[in-house]
Design a protein around this motif. Structure first.
Motif, PDB file in Angstrom:
ATOM      1  N   GLU A   1      -0.743 -10.104  -6.932  1.00 51.28           N
ATOM      2  CA  GLU A   1      -1.365  -8.800  -6.684  1.00 51.28           C
ATOM      3  C   GLU A   1      -2.269  -8.855  -5.450  1.00 51.28           C
ATOM      4  O   GLU A   1      -2.292  -7.920  -4.636  1.00 51.28           O
TER       5      GLU A   1
ATOM      6  N   ARG B   1      -1.835  -6.576  -2.070  1.00 56.07           N
ATOM      7  CA  ARG B   1      -2.934  -5.726  -1.568  1.00 56.07           C
ATOM      8  C   ARG B   1      -3.179  -5.997  -0.084  1.00 56.07           C
ATOM      9  O   ARG B   1      -3.393  -5.073   0.713  1.00 56.07           O
TER      10      ARG B   1
ATOM     11  N   TYR C   1      -1.108   0.730  -2.290  1.00 53.57           N
ATOM     12  CA  TYR C   1      -0.861  -0.368  -3.229  1.00 53.57           C
ATOM     13  C   TYR C   1      -0.323   0.136  -4.563  1.00 53.57           C
ATOM     14  O   TYR C   1       0.594  -0.454  -5.141  1.00 53.57           O
TER      15      TYR C   1
ATOM     16  N   ALA D   1       2.892  -1.221  -6.702  1.00 57.35           N
ATOM     17  CA  ALA D   1       2.687  -1.855  -8.004  1.00 57.35           C
ATOM     18  C   ALA D   1       3.516  -1.166  -9.087  1.00 57.35           C
ATOM     19  O   ALA D   1       4.089  -1.824  -9.965  1.00 57.35           O
TER      20      ALA D   1
ATOM     21  N   ASN E   1       5.696  -4.425  -9.505  1.00 55.96           N
ATOM     22  CA  ASN E   1       4.835  -5.384 -10.189  1.00 55.96           C
ATOM     23  C   ASN E   1       5.266  -5.518 -11.649  1.00 55.96           C
ATOM     24  O   ASN E   1       6.137  -4.803 -12.118  1.00 55.96           O
TER      25      ASN E   1
END
Length: 523
Positions: free
Chosen positions: A228, A232, A242, A246, A250
């Motif tokens: 992460e 970023r 971001y 994500a 993510n």
């Protein structure tokens, strides 16, 4: 060439010169501690597209004595460590990519002999003083050099993963065992692939390896995929949001709690300045379809729930290993899906990692083989249309249908039953909205807030009630000021929706549009 080749170096330079580069060189600090120890045999397995081959290029470029990479690694994080110069360009490298086959078909004997003969020929050139004619095996030739080697094996599990040479899988494992086990010429062996090593009932041919997988790592987690923090930083450098990255990429949960992004998709999204599905592993998804067709003990029902952003509680997931065959039980199917990168598992909870994979499962469930699941997607598209047009009669009918069909999944006697069915009714809306459940807003938490992905769609807040009427739900949205934050963010009108379920009277719905007024609705 297999010995001291410079192809990996060329590939590593290409990676360094790319617009997007994440420094993963600190993996070398861990590997340096393993050299010349009993822990020098390492097998790391991850799904495709997690940067495994890129790491092998980095490792070879660092250790190879055929290269001078001091000026390159001086700029990377590993250069700050005390062990940096001790191992830099100090070793002979034997690198094998087991996925490389001849353009024409070849049997197993030709496949393995091509590798053995290739390494033997390289040794003959590098060590002309060694009388290879007296050495009957590859391992005896390596012993005769009186030298040490770092072995790097990429896609070690290729013949298992592709289901080829089925009658020779044991022979292949024995080849690796004879080549590596107990050999003093092995300074380090770094092996990578998708599938963990097969376990034999009488022990393992390769039990000298320490294995690190998606389910059991704790050491190498941060080096495969993007963390992460790394994403970023990339977002700041490339002026991208971001949260959207994500949402899409993510969600792979590691044993330590670390969350990992799919690196290939992040790369493409940043390069193209657009978040969408960049998943290309269609072969693996075909395997998932086969697993869903097997469907032991309700796997498909669980997948529908996970597509609905729920986590499934399941215990005792074991590794799906090379040579295991087609999974048959529920646990084996989930293990295979985790290994292939379609699901993630942490603390006893199974889930779909992100929006990109969610879309792949939605496609799978829309396959003609799964007519019941396809009906859910068809109705969920109608549900959003009905909501936007304030057709409350159609909304109530769709909720009724899903409730009756999925009653085995969602028991309305359970407090989350209504919420789960409503979430399922808006399944297709996830392609147009980021849907948050129980999000804090105003003076409380709204049951659902729909944040539009583009300006084409209006924000939506939904509140649920059981037996209290839709007006009570609407009043709660207004009185608890759930709209305040959303008005402030979107600066446009908002739809508010009340849904009530009363036993014996079924579902009722109420939709209102609240007007945005600058200075009045804002905080």
């Amino acid at each position: 060439m297999y010995l001291n080749n410079n192809e990996a170096y060329k590939n590593f330079i290409a990676l360094l010169n790319s617009e997007i580069f994440i420094d993963k060189s600190m993996i070398l600090k861990i590997l340096n501690k393993r050299i010349h120890t009993t822990n020098r045999f390492i097998c790391i397995t991850r799904p495709r597209r997690f940067g495994k081959s890129e790491i092998t290029n980095l490792i070879e470029s660092y250790y190879s004595k055929a290269l001078d990479t001091n000026s390159i690694f001086d700029t990377l994080n590993i250069s700050e460590e005390n062990c940096y110069t001790e191992h830099l360009n100090k070793y002979n490298i034997i690198k094998v990519d087991f996925s490389i086959k001849k353009e024409t078909s070849e049997d197993y004997t030709s496949y393995i002999n091509r590798i053995i003969n290739g390494i033997s020929d390289d040794l003959l050139l590098a060590y002309p003083e060694v009388d290879c004619a007296k050495c009957e095996t590859l391992s005896s030739k390596l012993v005769a050099t009186k030298d040490e080697f770092v072995f790097i094996f990429d896609e070690w599990d290729y013949i298992f993963n592709k289901g080829i040479y089925l009658n020779y899988h044991e022979d292949f494992l024995d080849f690796l065992r004879v080549l590596l086990k107990g050999r003093s010429y092995v300074s380090l062996c770094y092996m990578t692939g998708i599938l963990p090593i097969k376990k034999h009932s009488s022990g393992s041919a390769l039990n000298m390896f320490e294995e690190y997988t998606l389910l059991d790592d704790g050491v190498f987690e941060e080096f495969f995929g993007f963390t992460e923090q790394e994403v970023r930083s990339l977002c700041q450098q490339n002026k991208m949001g971001y949260n959207e990255l994500a949402y899409w990429y993510n969600g792979y949960k590691m044993e330590s709690g670390l969350k990992i992004f799919n690196p290939r998709s992040v790369n493409l999204a940043i390069m193209k300045k657009k978040c969408k599905s960049y998943w290309v592993n269609t072969g693996a998804m075909n395997e998932v379809l086969e697993y869903l067709e097997i469907d032991p003990m309700g796997v498909r029902d669980d997948i529908v729930r996970m597509v609905n952003h729920e986590e499934i509680e399941i215990e005792d997931i074991e590794e799906f290993r090379a040579g295991q065959g087609i999974p048959q039980t529920k646990e084996e199917i989930y293990s295979a899906m985790i290994t292939l990168g379609f699901l993630t598992y942490s603390d006893g909870l199974l889930s779909i990692p992100n929006k990109e994979l969610m879309g792949e499962f939605e496609k799978a469930l829309k396959d003609k083989s799964f007519s019941g699941e396809f009906d859910i997607f068809k109705e969920s598209r109608l549900m959003l249309q009905a909501t936007l047009s304030r057709d409350t009669e159609t909304m109530a009918k769709i909720l009724h249908n899903i409730h009756n069909r999925e009653i085995s999944l969602y028991d309305y006697n359970h407090e989350n039953g209504l919420s789960s069915v409503v979430s399922l009714a808006y399944l297709s809306a996830r392609s147009k909205y980021i849907i948050k459940k129980e999000e804090h807003t105003g003076k409380g938490r709204a049951d659902f807030i729909f944040h539009p992905l583009t300006s084409r769609y209006i924000p939506i807040i939904i509140e649920l009630k059981r037996g209290k009427g839709t007006q009570t739900a609407i009043d709660q949205i207004i009185n608890q000021e759930y709209t305040t934050t959303l008005f402030d963010r979107s600066k446009r009108n908002i739809l508010i929706v009340g849904i009530d379920y009363t036993e014996g009277k079924d579902h009722t719905c109420h939709v209102m549009e609240l007007e945005y007024r600058r200075g009045i609705n804002e905080v």
